[in-house]
Scaffold this motif. Structure first.
Motif, PDB file in Angstrom:
ATOM      1  N   PHE A  56       0.862  -1.183   0.000  1.00  0.00           N
ATOM      2  CA  PHE A  56       0.000   0.000   0.000  1.00  0.00           C
ATOM      3  C   PHE A  56       0.897   1.230   0.000  1.00  0.00           C
ATOM      4  CE2 PHE A  56      -2.516   3.295   1.896  1.00  0.00           C
ATOM      5  CZ  PHE A  56      -3.844   3.032   1.618  1.00  0.00           C
ATOM      6  N   LEU A  57       0.820   2.034  -1.062  1.00  0.00           N
ATOM      7  CA  LEU A  57       1.707   3.190  -1.228  1.00  0.00           C
ATOM      8  C   LEU A  57       0.960   4.481  -0.927  1.00  0.00           C
ATOM      9  CD1 LEU A  57       3.407   1.989  -4.513  1.00  0.00           C
ATOM     10  CD2 LEU A  57       4.561   2.287  -2.325  1.00  0.00           C
ATOM     11  N   PHE A 102      -0.755  -3.975  -5.532  1.00  0.00           N
ATOM     12  CA  PHE A 102      -0.171  -2.651  -5.322  1.00  0.00           C
ATOM     13  C   PHE A 102      -1.292  -1.622  -5.179  1.00  0.00           C
ATOM     14  CE2 PHE A 102       2.499  -5.234  -8.072  1.00  0.00           C
ATOM     15  CZ  PHE A 102       3.667  -5.301  -7.317  1.00  0.00           C
ATOM     16  N   GLY A 103      -1.408  -1.028  -4.002  1.00  0.00           N
ATOM     17  CA  GLY A 103      -2.393   0.025  -3.777  1.00  0.00           C
ATOM     18  C   GLY A 103      -1.745   1.381  -3.975  1.00  0.00           C
ATOM     19  N   VAL A 104      -2.241   2.151  -4.937  1.00  0.00           N
ATOM     20  CA  VAL A 104      -1.654   3.434  -5.302  1.00  0.00           C
ATOM     21  C   VAL A 104      -2.560   4.569  -4.823  1.00  0.00           C
ATOM     22  CG1 VAL A 104      -0.897   4.905  -7.210  1.00  0.00           C
ATOM     23  CG2 VAL A 104      -0.514   2.435  -7.312  1.00  0.00           C
ATOM     24  N   PRO A 222      -9.907  -0.829 -10.645  1.00  0.00           N
ATOM     25  CA  PRO A 222      -8.936  -1.338  -9.673  1.00  0.00           C
ATOM     26  C   PRO A 222      -9.595  -1.570  -8.317  1.00  0.00           C
ATOM     27  CG  PRO A 222      -8.616   1.010 -10.028  1.00  0.00           C
ATOM     28  CD  PRO A 222      -9.610   0.561 -11.050  1.00  0.00           C
ATOM     29  N   VAL A 223      -8.984  -2.376  -7.494  1.00  0.00           N
ATOM     30  CA  VAL A 223      -9.491  -2.560  -6.135  1.00  0.00           C
ATOM     31  C   VAL A 223      -9.509  -1.196  -5.448  1.00  0.00           C
ATOM     32  CG1 VAL A 223      -9.052  -3.606  -3.885  1.00  0.00           C
ATOM     33  CG2 VAL A 223      -8.720  -4.943  -5.963  1.00  0.00           C
ATOM     34  N   LEU A 224     -10.596  -0.896  -4.754  1.00  0.00           N
ATOM     35  CA  LEU A 224     -10.814   0.448  -4.228  1.00  0.00           C
ATOM     36  C   LEU A 224     -10.510   0.503  -2.731  1.00  0.00           C
ATOM     37  CD1 LEU A 224     -14.141   0.988  -6.169  1.00  0.00           C
ATOM     38  CD2 LEU A 224     -11.943   2.067  -6.691  1.00  0.00           C
ATOM     39  N   PHE A 225      -9.445   1.232  -2.404  1.00  0.00           N
ATOM     40  CA  PHE A 225      -9.062   1.484  -1.020  1.00  0.00           C
ATOM     41  C   PHE A 225      -9.536   2.888  -0.633  1.00  0.00           C
ATOM     42  CE2 PHE A 225      -6.027  -1.599  -2.557  1.00  0.00           C
ATOM     43  CZ  PHE A 225      -5.736  -2.409  -1.475  1.00  0.00           C
ATOM     44  N   ALA A 241     -15.734   1.934  -1.002  1.00  0.00           N
ATOM     45  CA  ALA A 241     -14.500   1.204  -0.712  1.00  0.00           C
ATOM     46  C   ALA A 241     -14.698  -0.297  -0.667  1.00  0.00           C
ATOM     47  CB  ALA A 241     -13.908   1.683   0.610  1.00  0.00           C
ATOM     48  N   GLU A 242     -13.677  -1.007  -1.119  1.00  0.00           N
ATOM     49  CA  GLU A 242     -13.607  -2.453  -0.917  1.00  0.00           C
ATOM     50  C   GLU A 242     -12.666  -2.782   0.236  1.00  0.00           C
ATOM     51  OE1 GLU A 242     -13.926  -4.664  -5.029  1.00  0.00           O
ATOM     52  OE2 GLU A 242     -12.730  -2.823  -5.290  1.00  0.00           O
ATOM     53  N   CYS A 243     -11.686  -1.936   0.461  1.00  0.00           N
ATOM     54  CA  CYS A 243     -10.771  -2.049   1.596  1.00  0.00           C
ATOM     55  C   CYS A 243     -10.659  -0.670   2.246  1.00  0.00           C
ATOM     56  CB  CYS A 243      -9.384  -2.512   1.172  1.00  0.00           C
ATOM     57  SG  CYS A 243      -9.329  -4.129   0.359  1.00  0.00           S
ATOM     58  N   VAL A 244     -10.860  -0.604   3.546  1.00  0.00           N
ATOM     59  CA  VAL A 244     -10.764   0.661   4.273  1.00  0.00           C
ATOM     60  C   VAL A 244      -9.571   0.598   5.221  1.00  0.00           C
ATOM     61  CG1 VAL A 244     -11.880   2.219   5.910  1.00  0.00           C
ATOM     62  CG2 VAL A 244     -13.223   1.121   4.110  1.00  0.00           C
TER      63      VAL A 244
END
Length: 460
Positions: A56-57, A102-104, A222-225, A241-244
């Protein structure tokens, strides 16, 4: 204590000394090597060996200039300054890994969604579907000023983000049909123009008439953080969000945040399990508890209190330079990260923290707590957070890099794997499928799914 699979993200930033100001001075820390490719390549390979779900960046688009009304402290102490673009290191890492996600981090306030959507589609193609987007709204006033804009009010930023996300969903999900790309070398047709659609978006903040520039990527969206924990931020997270990502100093505060996010998801018409909640933690681990404590004490010698107050000022919008070390912190509402300031007032249960307490807390671990101990003790503590707070996993921050990650992977991950709590092998090809085991595409209950272009059968 728990039997659900724990998600593990590594938490880093394209800068020196991310969450532990001053620890770049430690002789074992290599964060100053962030400018080169080798650091990122070796980190990605290490994390994949440790079966981490993703890296997670974090990112900011301005300098931390609240403390003393100047950026000097942040620049002098290397407090998230200087900082490079997080997206550009992702292709380096994806080329040497097969499964790591990779979370951008990218802001909805300072970039147009049309160009941003293409960049994320490009990354999703290059990573074979392993990219995520951390949706932020930009809390630093300096970021707005340096692009010639005024800082937008906290709640309005989320209104903009809501429409921004819809524009992106329309581009990613609805512009190109699944079978639009043919690549027929005999007929010379690459894509069927009848299956590429203008999105015709006319909104309050954005006007986007045309089609997406990129063909559909493996995940499309993309996967949503997302990391908002204020009232407005939690509502946004529940919807999108899918990941918080949360930064909670105690299990009790984390549980309240988790319950709030789950409730927000239900209010948005989604199931509570559709959202994974990950909390920030910095593990300091050694073969014995005594060795771990000695390591922690050594790290504390490298804390930059000036850097800690510079970060605190950026996160909360409050300048503590005129406060005495024993002066107590009180909550003041402003347009920075509202949840951060509220959490900082609760870092010591039953006590109103002083400025000195804040400096020490931020010094190692930044926005989140530190856990110090033997491998078994750290594993037990992570289990306790999952069991008592209801979190789904962790954003693992470093005190020193890559040492903190290496110690955790070598000492703690095997214990968690033996307990069946973290993955021993990757299950999915894409980041979304690995996290949820429900395929590559958005969950049908997600609001972005309503923009999926359904092919119209012939004759209707």
């Amino acid at each position: 204590m728990t039997n659900k699979r724990i998600v593990l993200n590594a938490f880093d930033m394209n800068c020196a000394g991310h969450q532990s100001p001053g620890l770049w001075t430690h002789p074992e820390d290599r964060s100053h090597e962030y400018k080169g490719s080798r650091y990122w390549i070796e980190l990605a390979q290490l994390l994949e060996r440790g079966k981490f779900d993703a890296l997670f960046l974090a990112d900011v688009l301005g300098t931390y200039d609240v403390y003393q009304g100047s950026r000097d402290a942040a620049v002098r102490q290397g407090a998230q300054s200087p900082v490079n673009d997080p997206a550009l290191v992702v292709p380096l890492m994806s080329a040497v890994t097969k499964h790591l996600g990779f979370g951008v981090t990218a802001s909805t306030t300072h970039e147009h969604p049309y160009t941003f959507a293409r960049r994320m589609s490009t990354l999703d193609h290059l990573t074979d579907g392993r990219v995520g987007w951390n949706i932020v709204t930009s809390y630093l006033k300096s970021a707005a000023e340096n692009i010639g804009a005024e800082q937008v009010k906290h709640d309005v930023r989320y209104d903009i983000a809501d429409e921004y996300a819809d524009v992106c969903y329309k581009l990613w999900e609805g512009s190109w049909e699944d079978d639009a790309v043919i690549v027929d070398k005999e007929t010379g047709i690459y894509a069927d123009p009848a299956k590429v659609h203008d999105i015709e978006h006319k909104g309050t903040y954005f006007q986007v008439p045309g089609a997406h520039l990129s063909e559909p990527s493996p995940q499309r969206t993309p996967v949503l953080f997302q990391a908002g924990a204020s009232k407005k931020g939690a509502a946004f997270a529940g919807k999108h969000a899918e990941c918080v990502f949360i930064g909670a100093p105690t299990i009790e505060i984390a549980k309240r945040s988790v319950d709030n996010i789950r409730h927000s998801a239900i209010n948005a018409g989604r199931a509570p399990e559709d959202v994974l909640v990950l909390t920030l933690i910095t593990p300091i681990v050694a073969p014995t508890a005594e060795q771990a404590q000695a390591k922690y004490e050594e790290y504390k010698k490298h804390i930059s209190h000036e850097g800690a107050l510079a970060l605190f000022g950026g996160w909360t919008g409050i300048d503590l330079s005129s406060y005495a070390p024993d002066q107590k912190l009180e909550y003041i509402e402003n347009d920075a990260i509202q949840s951060a300031l509220e959490n900082f007032t609760k870092i010591i249960p039953g006590k109103q923290p002083t400025v000195q307490d804040i400096r020490d807390f931020v010094g190692v671990g930044g926005l989140g707590p530190v856990t110090v101990g033997s491998p078994e003790q750290v594993a037990d503590e992570l289990e306790r957070w999952v069991s008592e707070a209801g979190v789904d996993g962790f954003n693992i921050a470093y005190a020193v890099t890559p040492g903190t990650f290496r110690d955790f992977i070598e000492l703690v991950v095997p214990i968690l794997q033996e307990r069946g709590l973290v993955q021993a092998e990757y299950k999915g090809a894409t980041l979304r499928d690995n996290l949820f085991q429900k395929g590559d595409r958005l969950n049908p209950a997600h609001p972005g799914h309503r923009f999926v272009k359904q092919a119209v059968p012939i004759g209707i």
